[in-house]
Design an enzyme around this catalytic site. Structure first.
Site, PDB file in Angstrom:
ATOM      1  N   HIS A   1     -11.859  -4.545   8.395  1.00 52.39           N
ATOM      2  CA  HIS A   1     -12.110  -4.460   7.109  1.00 52.39           C
ATOM      3  C   HIS A   1     -13.663  -3.735   7.018  1.00 52.39           C
ATOM      4  O   HIS A   1     -14.212  -4.035   5.873  1.00 52.39           O
ATOM      5  CB  HIS A   1     -12.472  -5.658   6.363  1.00 52.39           C
ATOM      6  CG  HIS A   1     -10.996  -6.507   6.140  1.00 52.39           C
ATOM      7  ND1 HIS A   1     -10.231  -6.782   7.189  1.00 52.39           N
ATOM      8  CD2 HIS A   1     -10.276  -6.317   5.054  1.00 52.39           C
ATOM      9  CE1 HIS A   1      -8.969  -7.231   6.648  1.00 52.39           C
ATOM     10  NE2 HIS A   1      -9.121  -7.010   5.255  1.00 52.39           N
TER      11      HIS A   1
ATOM     12  N   GLU B   1       1.078  -1.209  -0.159  1.00 53.32           N
ATOM     13  CA  GLU B   1      -0.071   0.045  -0.076  1.00 53.32           C
ATOM     14  C   GLU B   1       0.924   1.471  -0.054  1.00 53.32           C
ATOM     15  O   GLU B   1       0.470   2.174  -0.658  1.00 53.32           O
ATOM     16  CB  GLU B   1      -0.884   0.107   1.126  1.00 53.32           C
ATOM     17  CG  GLU B   1      -2.210  -0.881   0.999  1.00 53.32           C
ATOM     18  CD  GLU B   1      -2.056  -2.293   1.248  1.00 53.32           C
ATOM     19  OE1 GLU B   1      -0.808  -2.767   1.927  1.00 53.32           O
ATOM     20  OE2 GLU B   1      -2.885  -3.161   0.912  1.00 53.32           O
TER      21      GLU B   1
END
Lengths: 324, 337
Positions: free
Chosen positions: A129, A60
């Site tokens: 999440h 990321e």
């Protein structure tokens, strides 16, 4: 006119901008060959080829950092962060680098970057999440933040984000990916910083965002049965924030409710409540009520997650409370 | 450092190019010595991280780059930025917090940037600029511009995640970027060897990304330059990234606050003997350079630093009205209507 799902709208929006501008590139994890883990980017690889639609490693920091470097050298990258929770993995790139580079260099660096991300709860994914992180972005000077709640807004706000010369985070409520809406043919371009009344009403202003929009509309329907005429204002853009639309609505209704999926503390609704208390105090005829997720990580089990995220019942209850 | 390359047997640049490298090192050295003096006088606030002793790396690479190439450096980046061609007076003014500073006073010592000269920023978070440099190289490749990105970083960076993410991405996408580790043996106050699993913090990791290990004497400007020419050419020809480890030493501490007492006296003395500038001067004399020419370079460099200092000190402080400018591309900072 066509009926599209929200996920189809993501691909259409990206395709519209890539077709228009050859400097738009798209990268992310599993976005090209696999078409995205939420199937939001299917068909883009075939249409635009592997140079412009590119799978990245699970890195990321490299994804967002590379998007920044590319923007500094003439591209207009769209980068996908698969889950918005992963902003925590690359926060340096977002908060220290992208957000500050233009200011620190006194305007030498332009960063036309779009970061798209799947956000929020309701999918039983558990605490890492499911977060609603739009308020993280809102807290950092130098980032623009939009949250489309319909397929049409998804295309229009994404196009506005791509064309904007500054970094924009496009927050996509993942529970809305299967939702449907009518989308006109042809090019669709919206505007950052514009709220929209999705239901007009004169008794109370309900400010809402993303996945909470359909719930607030349902709550407003129920309130109407009891003779309460709620205005539902989809804030759509946290930065820039359409304070004028919010203030004008409160001026007419005299009551304000915010419905936020984020945890309680420092939610975007707190900022709006603060502004209204400061600038529209004498228009208020009752307390400002914030309906939020409790200040907790989100649990996974259906019953627990449903108890955490604002429900139609809680919005109805909160709205009644605001009316005194 | 028997395991590093040396100038011996290496084809070096012509004398004119080497004189230019000497000039760059001398300008960098004198600029930073002046910056240090201004700090000690209290005229520069905040902190500074000087690269005195490490100039051969910035100079050797600067001499190998084209005007369109893009350089990314760290908070120890005064010299890298200067040697890309950023105006010295504007750099000095930035250190002094003046309106004429290269960033209008909004950057400071750790954020010197001059995009118009390809100095794409000094990055103050360790490792952040590695993927950013890779991204700039990606754009160069995508646009077919022929540019190369060069990313300078310290030995401490080799232990942060961005180092590994950026090298992997650059290698797998075959990006035109050269990553240059300036290994000055100390991450900050701690010896890099005490906290690193391999002896050569960058070179020993190169194979993990399919790259050639390149370990050089970073105090030998000729070696740095030939390495720069080779790796930049490789990047420009489309053969992908390189990872260079240039071993060097900072004469001072990590930052203004650090006297560097953790370093053994003998070690410091040894590296002062290996100061890259006097040794390069000797080598150029041996190669036929005229002493008068070198003296003139020294004099001119000092005069340039004097002029830049004077100009910066006479410059006004920033107008407080500029506080709320240049957050957004429209020049302002509005977050609401």
């Amino acid at each position: 006119m066509a009926e599209l799902t929200y996920r189809e709208a993501v691909a259409r929006g990206i395709a519209q901008e890539m077709e228009r501008d050859p400097s738009v590139f798209f990268i992310g994890e599993d976005v090209a060959a696999a078409g995205g883990v939420f199937k939001t980017t299917e068909g883009l690889l075939d249409r635009f080829g592997p140079d412009r639609v590119r799978d990245t490693p699970i890195s990321e920091q490299a994804i967002i950092g590379a998007a920044m470097g590319a923007a500094m050298n003439g591209l207009r990258p769209i980068a996908e962060l698969m889950f918005s929770d992963f902003f925590a993995v690359c926060w340096d790139m977002v908060a220290n680098q992208i957000a500050k580079a233009r200011y620190m260099t006194n305007g030498q660096v332009a960063l036309p970057i779009v970061i798209r991300t799947a956000n929020g709860g309701g999918a039983r994914f558990g605490a890492q999440h499911s977060q609603s992180v739009e308020t993280w972005m809102m807290a950092i000077p130098g980032l623009k933040v939009v949250v489309p709640s319909t397929p049409l807004d998804m295309i229009g706000l994404l196009a506005a984000a791509v064309r904007d010369p500054d970094p924009v985070v496009v927050v996509e409520p993942k529970v809305l990916y299967a939702s449907k809406g009518d989308v006109p043919d042809g090019e669709i371009v919206d505007e950052l910083g514009v709220a929209r009344a999705v239901r007009e009403g004169g008794d109370v202003t309900i400010c809402v965002l993303g996945a909470m929009v359909p719930k607030a509309l349902e709550a407003a329907g129920r309130l109407a049965d009891d003779g309460i005429d709620a205005e539902v204002l989809d804030v759509r853009s946290l930065v820039p924030l359409d304070v004028r639309a919010i203030a004008d609505s409160v001026e007419r209704t005299g009551h304000l409710v915010t419905v936020e999926e984020n945890p309680r503390l420092c939610g975007w609704g707190a900022e709006i409540a603060s502004i209204v208390a400061d600038e529209k105090f004498y228009a208020l005829d009752g307390p400002i009520v914030r309906v939020t997720t409790p200040h907790l990580p989100l649990p996974s089990a259906d019953v627990l997650e449903d108890a955490a995220i604002p429900s139609v019942d809680r919005i109805v209850e909160g709205t009644r409370r605001s009316l005194g | 450092m028997s395991d590093t390359d040396t100038a011996e047997g290496t084809e070096v640049a012509d004398l004119e190019a080497r004189l230019s490298i000497y000039r760059m090192m001398q300008e960098g050295r004198l600029f930073e010595e002046r910056a240090r003096d201004l700090f000690l006088q209290g005229l520069v606030k905040g902190t500074s991280h000087l690269g005195i002793g490490q100039e051969a790396i910035a100079a050797g690479f600067a001499a190998a780059l084209e005007p369109d190439d893009l350089v990314f450096c760290t908070y120890r980046g005064h010299v890298h930025t200067l040697l890309r061609g950023a105006p010295m007076a504007a750099l000095m003014a930035e250190l002094l917090g003046r309106a004429t500073g290269i960033c209008g006073g909004k950057g400071g010592s750790m954020h010197l940037t001059d995009v118009s000269h390809g100095a794409m920023g000094s990055y103050a978070i360790v490792g952040a600029h590695m993927p950013i440099a890779a991204g700039a190289a990606w754009a160069a490749k995508a646009r077919g511009t022929d540019q190369v990105a060069v990313c300078f970083f310290g030995d401490g960076t080799t232990n942060i995640g961005t180092f590994h993410e950026a090298l992997n991405l650059a290698a797998v996408w075959a990006l035109p970027v050269v990553f240059v580790c300036e290994n000055n043996l100390y991450m900050e106050y701690t010896a890099i060897g005490d906290v690193t699993a391999v002896e050569h913090p960058a070179a020993d990791r190169a194979s993990a990304y399919g790259l050639e290990p390149i370990l050089i004497d970073g105090n030998d400007a000729d070696v740095v330059h030939t390495t720069a020419v080779r790796t930049v050419a490789r990047a420009r020809s489309g053969d992908g990234p390189s990872l260079v480890e240039a071993v060097t030493y900072r004469h001072g501490g990590h930052s203004r606050a650090d006297p560097g007492k953790y370093r053994p006296d003998e070690e410091v003395a040894e590296w002062l003997r290996r100061d890259p500038i006097p040794s390069y001067r000797e080598r150029l004399l041996a190669a036929g350079a005229d002493e008068g020419t070198l003296d003139a370079i020294d004099r001119d460099a000092l005069a340039a630093v004097d002029r830049a200092t004077e100009e910066a000190r006479e410059a006004p402080f920033p107008d407080p009205d500029t506080l709320e400018t240049e957050l957004w591309a429209d020049g302002g900072s509005a977050w609401r209507n």
